[in-house]
Design an enzyme around this catalytic site. Structure first.
Site, PDB file in Angstrom:
ATOM      1  CG  ASP A 197      -0.270   0.046   2.529  1.00 50.70           C
ATOM      2  OD1 ASP A 197       0.878   0.532   2.592  1.00 50.70           O
ATOM      3  OD2 ASP A 197      -0.863  -0.380   3.526  1.00 50.70           O
ATOM      4  CD  GLN A 198      -1.493   6.516   0.453  1.00 52.64           C
ATOM      5  OE1 GLN A 198      -1.934   6.646  -0.676  1.00 52.64           O
ATOM      6  NE2 GLN A 198      -1.729   7.409   1.395  1.00 52.64           N
TER       7      GLN A 198
END
Lengths: 145, 145, 145, 145
Positions: free
Chosen positions: D16-17
């Site tokens: 994910d980010q």
């Protein structure tokens, strides 16, 4: 032909209520296959991102689903570089069930090379040369970038 | 044009380490948009599967990614029936960020109608008529398959 | 009780071949619910990450699955802060099917506050105060950390 | 201890980010590890579902996330049966990064045995006996169900 082969096993979480692998997972499998393709060429995509500031951002994807894949099936993802340009690359894929050679799907993805700021850039030469090299006869004088 | 619009919000789990929504999620959003498209036409895809023994199996997908989408962005998915045949349907999609109207992506999916045994079948007329009908004025002369 | 409610609709891609929503999706729904919880308190989790260099990294998760959820079900995720500490927070959740009030699941997640370098840090006071405030009457005397 | 070990490689789509593997994927990896655990015991979970009408529905999950996992990491999932009852089973897991033995996570899942109608049932004896058998000394007289 210069197809590289990667095997994946269909996960339970990847099935849907039709009892087949959901069609969105194919893009994830293609991505896994690209990573193994890079490894077979002598580098990791991780190192290209982290050390050369070069990302392969997906710009296009196409998939033709020919036959369903099922939980626990082992699928062979065949991958090759279809077209390499100065700032992009197009990969082609075939997905085949290993047990009975059924053709499951075929597809393509097109990628633009960018830096971490998402600005288009040209290939780092070191990685581009590895990408198009062959397993059997890597260019001996590939210069580091 | 008869685009139906559905809003989704990009989830944290949908981002990847590039900091953008992973490209496989677009197929999931298209699917959500198809479900809302059906609802806007007066039926649920769930009822079509369960009551009419008719599934829309994905046979093809194409996506052109134009601009990245970010966590928490609200995206409008515009959906329409691009081509309806006796045993298949092709949907077209556009993805636009709601806040600034940036075009994020465009795509298509082609679906074959099957029963739960995955055998190709023709549309249940009731659902096919709803699918091509308009909210305001359904065409009275839609030919039965 | 100060439960915040967020509705999500079960996606087709979230089902598995059992015909129910796969159990890993509950963590994604909880995350969506936390985002909406923050929004109801007057901030976005996105702004907390980007403007205050503060991330809520998941350190623990617990879920009790009580009844299956199905495709197209609308589920209400009830969310509240269970325990707030100087460098962490524990959220509690309940998942209820909206149509018939069936209790689908209950769970908790515990989060450590870190910066983008993943180093543990204390809450940015502005966001911590909003998090524990009430919509109607934020406590004026919330002590700074 | 009777831990079975399965290796998985963290996929790009699983990040994910934050730049780490999203916490929901651990449940998917546990599921993969359960499948390989079954295979090491002489059966496939697929055959248990299809031939014995017995499903292991997840009733509880608990995960303690200790250290982040990154893209392309090879993770070893250690799996064992923690508790076997007449109609349920509890698995325990440990996740370790292979390259440096970092402990990534630990967890448990509890499963109820049901038939395809989701009705609780007792274990098919054939599969239950295999499940608790050891790799080194399988019971020679395991009766078929």
């Amino acid at each position: 032909m210069d197809w590289h082969e990667t095997d994946i096993r269909v996960r339970y979480a990847e099935t849907d209520q039709m009892g087949i692998a959901h069609h969105s997972n194919y893009l994830v499998w293609f991505e896994t296959a690209r990573g193994e393709f890079c490894r077979s060429k002598g580098f990791t995509y991780r190192s290209m991102e982290q050390e050369a500031d070069a990302l392969m951002v997906v710009a296009e994807s196409y998939i033709r689903y020919k036959s369903p894949a099922f939980y626990d099936d082992v699928l062979t993802i065949r991958t090759r570089v279809h077209e390499l340009r100065s700032r992009s690359v197009r990969f082609a894929y075939e997905v085949v069930r290993r047990s009975d050679e059924t053709m499951i799907a075929a597809g393509e993805t097109m990628h633009v090379v960018t830096d971490w700021e998402k600005k288009v850039r040209s290939w780092p030469p070191f990685f581009r040369d590895l990408l198009v090299g062959t397993d059997d006869a890597p260019l001996p004088d590939t210069p580091p970038s």
